[in-house]
Design an enzyme around this catalytic site. Structure first.
Site, PDB file in Angstrom:
ATOM      1  N   LYS A  63       0.831  -1.204   0.000  1.00 18.70           N
ATOM      2  CA  LYS A  63       0.000   0.000   0.000  1.00 18.70           C
ATOM      3  C   LYS A  63       0.875   1.268   0.000  1.00 18.70           C
ATOM      4  O   LYS A  63       2.098   1.192   0.036  1.00 18.70           O
ATOM      5  CB  LYS A  63      -0.934  -0.033   1.212  1.00 18.70           C
TER       6      LYS A  63
HETATM    7  C1  PLP Z   1      -9.950  -3.842  -1.042  1.00 17.88           C
HETATM    8  C2  PLP Z   1      -9.268  -4.440   0.158  1.00 17.88           C
HETATM    9  N1  PLP Z   1      -9.949  -4.504   1.313  1.00 17.88           N
HETATM   10  C3  PLP Z   1      -9.396  -5.014   2.432  1.00 17.88           C
HETATM   11  C4  PLP Z   1      -8.107  -5.482   2.436  1.00 17.88           C
HETATM   12  C5  PLP Z   1      -7.542  -6.080   3.689  1.00 17.88           C
HETATM   13  O1  PLP Z   1      -6.462  -5.357   4.179  1.00 17.88           O
HETATM   14  P1  PLP Z   1      -5.325  -6.066   5.060  1.00 17.88           P
HETATM   15  O2  PLP Z   1      -4.489  -6.884   4.150  1.00 17.88           O
HETATM   16  O3  PLP Z   1      -4.590  -4.908   5.668  1.00 17.88           O
HETATM   17  O4  PLP Z   1      -6.025  -6.877   6.091  1.00 17.88           O
HETATM   18  C6  PLP Z   1      -7.356  -5.423   1.277  1.00 17.88           C
HETATM   19  C7  PLP Z   1      -5.970  -5.933   1.265  1.00 17.88           C
HETATM   20  O5  PLP Z   1      -5.237  -5.885   0.338  1.00 17.88           O
HETATM   21  C8  PLP Z   1      -7.954  -4.894   0.099  1.00 17.88           C
HETATM   22  O6  PLP Z   1      -7.265  -4.840  -1.061  1.00 17.88           O
END
Ligand code: PLP
Length: 403
Positions: free
Chosen positions: A202
């Site tokens: 990110k």
């Molecule tokens: C659209 C979306 N929502 C939620 C998440 C979940 O985030 P995390 O990996 O920090 O748990 C991601 C992770 O890449 C994502 O791309």
């Protein structure tokens, strides 16, 4: 269709020399000495978790996006779960979301025993279609969960208008969209709650980590309690007040982000503007080099948004470009371009098929989008030579497959 034998520069998939000697990943973090020093300083401090860095990071983050409150979580997924809890989603409730996302978006509805209802996406931006959302709202609907796909904000005003009219909450999944703007406002300051992820691919990373921003103090309090087992006071508050007593009044989790991670996040936040500017520059380099390449559809950008470019997803026009997505994908990987695909639509995963009876065909725009999507490398640490390699590999592969 079978791959034809090359007549121009031999594709690496046929044994030709790859465009790059080493694999360029689709996404990657950047960590510098200041980041490392900030983490080391925290490791030497009194607080490794639930200490002062948490508030510092939350306050700086809230100010950056223009929200009153920011509540940190151990991941974007945990942050989504917290937001679903704070929105009051429970058994019998529905929440409307997009099928073209990472499963965590709709899983958070399931964590709260709610039912995800999918609405197909818009053909240009691949974000949720507000008209379809409006037609799916029922007496059971409690929340809308749009996703700012690839960093392009969903049509937030239309969704907020539906929510206001029908008494719903909007939880915006902005895990792709830190720094994106919608009609002049930063994502994070628009929806009732907005969720971010700090995974290493990110714009800003804490290793794992997430954040919910909101202007609503009651949601912020609930989010803080939920990430701390359902207990309203923190260990540090109790230590400072010389108290041992605490009460747990809702069922929460340990979803806390550490001070170590927040120290890294604070340093990374100071570089966010520069990182966003670099991603936007890469998007311009890509589009000026690849616009007009037959068979290739570049990501759409609506006039009223400034995307954050977490991903750069191109689509193959399969009518004009008969080599399929998997052949193209394999050929680009052979050139050492680390392409990826975002996303297998959520309802097509076995868990969702088995539990809800989806068979494919329910959401044709998301499904046909998925069939043709390839994410090209996009991260702020890419140098011009990396960008040129991607452009050269795409031209090489598409040029050969078109013959
Ligand atoms: C659209 C979306 N929502 C939620 C998440 C979940 O985030 P995390 O990996 O920090 O748990 C991601 C992770 O890449 C994502 O791309």
């Amino acid at each position: 269709m079978p791959l034809s034998a090359p007549t121009r520069e031999a594709l690496a998939i046929y044994g030709g020399t790859p465009v790059r000697r080493t694999l360029l990943p689709y996404g990657r973090h950047s960590i510098d000495e200041e980041d490392i020093q900030a983490v080391v300083n925290t490791l030497r401090s009194d607080w490794l978790t639930t200490g002062p860095k948490i508030e510092e990071f939350e306050e700086a983050f809230a100010a950056w996006v223009g929200a009153r409150h920011a509540v940190s979580f151990s991941s974007g997924t945990a942050a989504l779960h917290g937001a679903a809890f704070a929105a009051g989603i429970q058994a019998g409730d529905e929440a409307i979301t997009t099928p073209l996302t990472f499963a965590a978006t709709s899983n958070c509805i399931l964590y709260q025993n709610g039912t995800p209802v999918f609405a197909d996406v818009l053909a240009d931006t691949l974000t949720i279609d507000p008209e379809r959302v409006a037609s799916l709202v029922s007496s059971r609907t409690r929340a809308l969960l749009p996703v700012d796909y690839a960093g392009h904000p969903a049509d937030l005003d239309s969704l907020m208008e539906i929510a206001d009219r029908r008494g719903l909450l909007v939880i915006e999944d902005a895990c792709h969209a830190l720094g994106a703007e919608y009609r002049g406002r930063r994502v994070g300051s628009i929806a009732h709650m907005t969720v971010f992820s700090f995974h290493p691919v990110k714009h800003l990373t804490t290793g794992e980590g997430g954040m919910v921003t909101t202007d609503n103090a009651a949601y912020a309090d609930t989010l803080r309690k939920f990430r701390n087992h359902g207990i309203s006071t923190g260990a540090r508050d109790r230590q400072q007040a010389g108290q041992w007593h605490y009460e747990m009044d809702v069922l929460g989790y340990n979803y806390r982000l550490t001070d170590i991670a927040c120290a890294l996040g604070l340093r990374q936040l100071t570089k966010l503007e520069t990182n966003l500017a670099r991603r936007r520059e890469i998007a311009v380099q890509y589009s000026s080099a690849m616009r007009g390449l037959p068979g290739l559809v570049l990501p759409a950008v609506r006039d009223d948004v400034l995307p954050a470019w977490h991903l750069y997803p191109v689509r193959l026009d399969l009518a004009k470009f008969p080599a399929g997505r998997s052949e193209t994908f394999r050929a680009l990987r052979a050139e050492n371009i680390g392409v990826n695909v975002h996303y297998i639509p959520v309802h097509l995963h076995p868990y969702y098929r088995n539990r809800f009876g989806y068979r494919g065909g329910e959401f044709p725009i998301a499904e046909s989008g998925y069939e043709s999507l390839i994410s090209l490398p996009m991260f702020h640490g890419m140098i011009d030579g990396d960008v040129e390699d991607v452009i050269r590999a795409v031209g090489k592969v598409m040029g050969d497959f078109r013959k």
